[in-house]
Design a protein around this motif. Structure first.
Motif, PDB file in Angstrom:
ATOM      1  N   ASP A 245     -35.285 -11.042  19.060  1.00 21.62           N
ATOM      2  CA  ASP A 245     -35.862  -9.728  19.377  1.00 21.62           C
ATOM      3  C   ASP A 245     -35.568  -8.820  18.181  1.00 21.62           C
ATOM      4  O   ASP A 245     -34.412  -8.512  17.893  1.00 21.62           O
ATOM      5  CB  ASP A 245     -35.210  -9.180  20.641  1.00 21.62           C
ATOM      6  N   PRO A 246     -36.602  -8.365  17.460  1.00 16.51           N
ATOM      7  CA  PRO A 246     -36.365  -7.557  16.264  1.00 16.51           C
ATOM      8  C   PRO A 246     -35.712  -6.214  16.581  1.00 16.51           C
ATOM      9  O   PRO A 246     -35.001  -5.656  15.749  1.00 16.51           O
ATOM     10  CB  PRO A 246     -37.755  -7.357  15.667  1.00 16.51           C
ATOM     11  N   ALA A 247     -35.891  -5.691  17.772  1.00 14.88           N
ATOM     12  CA  ALA A 247     -35.337  -4.384  18.121  1.00 14.88           C
ATOM     13  C   ALA A 247     -33.837  -4.454  18.390  1.00 14.88           C
ATOM     14  O   ALA A 247     -33.092  -3.547  18.000  1.00 14.88           O
ATOM     15  CB  ALA A 247     -36.057  -3.821  19.346  1.00 14.88           C
ATOM     16  N   THR A 248     -33.389  -5.509  19.032  1.00 10.48           N
ATOM     17  CA  THR A 248     -31.978  -5.576  19.431  1.00 10.48           C
ATOM     18  C   THR A 248     -31.196  -6.680  18.723  1.00 10.48           C
ATOM     19  O   THR A 248     -29.969  -6.667  18.741  1.00 10.48           O
ATOM     20  CB  THR A 248     -31.866  -5.832  20.943  1.00 10.48           C
ATOM     21  N   GLY A 249     -31.903  -7.642  18.158  1.00  9.85           N
ATOM     22  CA  GLY A 249     -31.222  -8.756  17.517  1.00  9.85           C
ATOM     23  C   GLY A 249     -30.845  -9.867  18.495  1.00  9.85           C
ATOM     24  O   GLY A 249     -30.251 -10.875  18.112  1.00  9.85           O
TER      25      GLY A 249
END
Length: 122
Positions: A89-93
Protein backbone atom coordinates in the motif's frame (compact mmCIF):
# COMPACT_ATOMS: atom_id res chain seq x y z
CA UNK A 1 -32.52 -69.96 14.45
CA UNK A 2 -35.29 -69.84 11.88
CA UNK A 3 -34.34 -70.68 8.32
CA UNK A 4 -34.64 -67.86 5.81
CA UNK A 5 -35.93 -68.46 2.30
CA UNK A 6 -33.26 -66.51 0.43
CA UNK A 7 -35.33 -66.71 -2.76
CA UNK A 8 -38.22 -64.88 -1.12
CA UNK A 9 -36.62 -62.07 0.91
CA UNK A 10 -38.99 -59.55 -0.64
CA UNK A 11 -41.86 -61.13 1.28
CA UNK A 12 -40.28 -60.19 4.63
CA UNK A 13 -41.17 -56.97 6.41
CA UNK A 14 -38.68 -54.13 6.64
CA UNK A 15 -38.32 -54.76 10.37
CA UNK A 16 -37.57 -58.45 9.82
CA UNK A 17 -35.01 -57.63 7.12
CA UNK A 18 -33.34 -55.06 9.40
CA UNK A 19 -33.20 -57.65 12.20
CA UNK A 20 -31.63 -60.26 9.91
CA UNK A 21 -29.19 -57.67 8.55
CA UNK A 22 -28.04 -56.77 12.06
CA UNK A 23 -27.60 -60.44 13.00
CA UNK A 24 -25.71 -61.20 9.79
CA UNK A 25 -23.36 -58.22 10.24
CA UNK A 26 -22.65 -59.25 13.84
CA UNK A 27 -21.98 -62.88 12.83
CA UNK A 28 -19.76 -61.70 9.96
CA UNK A 29 -17.63 -59.52 12.27
CA UNK A 30 -17.34 -62.30 14.84
CA UNK A 31 -16.24 -64.76 12.14
CA UNK A 32 -13.63 -62.27 10.85
CA UNK A 33 -12.20 -61.85 14.36
CA UNK A 34 -12.16 -65.62 14.87
CA UNK A 35 -10.38 -66.21 11.53
CA UNK A 36 -7.78 -63.52 12.29
CA UNK A 37 -7.12 -65.02 15.71
CA UNK A 38 -6.66 -68.48 14.19
CA UNK A 39 -4.30 -67.10 11.53
CA UNK A 40 -2.26 -65.24 14.15
CA UNK A 41 -2.11 -68.36 16.35
CA UNK A 42 -0.80 -70.37 13.37
CA UNK A 43 1.82 -67.70 12.61
CA UNK A 44 2.91 -67.63 16.27
CA UNK A 45 3.23 -71.40 16.30
CA UNK A 46 5.34 -71.37 13.13
CA UNK A 47 7.52 -68.56 14.48
CA UNK A 48 8.02 -70.39 17.79
CA UNK A 49 8.92 -73.70 16.16
CA UNK A 50 11.17 -72.01 13.62
CA UNK A 51 13.11 -70.09 16.26
CA UNK A 52 12.29 -66.76 14.60
CA UNK A 53 12.49 -63.63 16.75
CA UNK A 54 9.91 -60.86 16.70
CA UNK A 55 12.49 -58.51 15.19
CA UNK A 56 13.29 -60.97 12.39
CA UNK A 57 9.62 -61.42 11.59
CA UNK A 58 8.99 -57.67 11.68
CA UNK A 59 12.00 -57.00 9.45
CA UNK A 60 10.86 -59.67 6.98
CA UNK A 61 7.42 -58.03 6.85
CA UNK A 62 9.00 -54.62 6.27
CA UNK A 63 8.46 -53.15 9.73
CA UNK A 64 11.08 -51.29 11.74
CA UNK A 65 10.76 -50.14 15.29
CA UNK A 66 13.13 -48.73 17.82
CA UNK A 67 15.26 -47.06 15.16
CA UNK A 68 15.79 -43.34 14.80
CA UNK A 69 14.47 -43.35 11.22
CA UNK A 70 11.20 -44.95 12.31
CA UNK A 71 10.70 -42.39 15.08
CA UNK A 72 11.71 -39.20 13.28
CA UNK A 73 9.14 -37.46 11.15
CA UNK A 74 10.25 -35.70 8.00
CA UNK A 75 10.25 -31.94 8.44
CA UNK A 76 7.90 -29.87 6.35
CA UNK A 77 9.60 -27.59 3.89
CA UNK A 78 7.24 -24.66 4.17
CA UNK A 79 6.69 -24.68 7.93
CA UNK A 80 8.12 -21.59 9.53
CA UNK A 81 9.29 -20.00 6.31
CA UNK A 82 8.17 -16.45 5.72
CA UNK A 83 6.76 -15.57 2.33
CA UNK A 84 7.95 -12.37 0.71
CA UNK A 85 5.41 -9.59 0.33
CA UNK A 86 4.04 -9.26 -3.18
CA UNK A 87 1.87 -6.13 -2.83
CA UNK A 88 2.31 -2.86 -0.98
CA UNK A 89 0.00 0.00 0.00
CA UNK A 90 1.81 3.17 -1.15
CA UNK A 91 -0.04 5.33 1.40
CA UNK A 92 0.81 3.35 4.52
CA UNK A 93 3.58 0.98 3.49
CA UNK A 94 1.54 -2.04 4.61
CA UNK A 95 2.25 -5.20 2.63
CA UNK A 96 0.42 -8.36 1.59
CA UNK A 97 1.87 -11.65 0.34
CA UNK A 98 -1.05 -12.31 -2.00
CA UNK A 99 -2.08 -15.31 0.09
CA UNK A 100 -5.22 -15.59 2.13
CA UNK A 101 -7.90 -12.95 2.29
CA UNK A 102 -7.28 -9.56 0.74
CA UNK A 103 -6.47 -6.93 3.35
CA UNK A 104 -8.90 -4.09 3.90
CA UNK A 105 -6.66 -1.56 2.19
CA UNK A 106 -6.52 -3.70 -0.98
CA UNK A 107 -10.29 -4.19 -1.00
CA UNK A 108 -10.78 -0.42 -0.73
CA UNK A 109 -8.47 0.24 -3.69
CA UNK A 110 -10.30 -2.38 -5.78
CA UNK A 111 -13.64 -0.75 -4.90
CA UNK A 112 -12.19 2.52 -6.21
CA UNK A 113 -11.58 0.79 -9.54
CA UNK A 114 -7.86 0.12 -9.21
CA UNK A 115 -6.33 -3.25 -10.11
CA UNK A 116 -4.30 -5.50 -7.85
CA UNK A 117 -1.37 -5.36 -10.28
CA UNK A 118 -0.92 -1.63 -9.62
CA UNK A 119 0.28 -2.47 -6.10
CA UNK A 120 2.80 -5.16 -7.00
CA UNK A 121 6.23 -4.74 -5.44
CA UNK A 122 8.78 -4.62 -8.24
Amino acid sequence: MTEIDLNNLGALSLEALADYKEKIEKAFLEKQIENKKQALDQIKSLVDTGGITQQELAAHLGFTFGTAEAIEKPARKSKGQKVAAKYSDPATGKTWTGRGMKPKWMKEYIEQGKSVEEFEIK
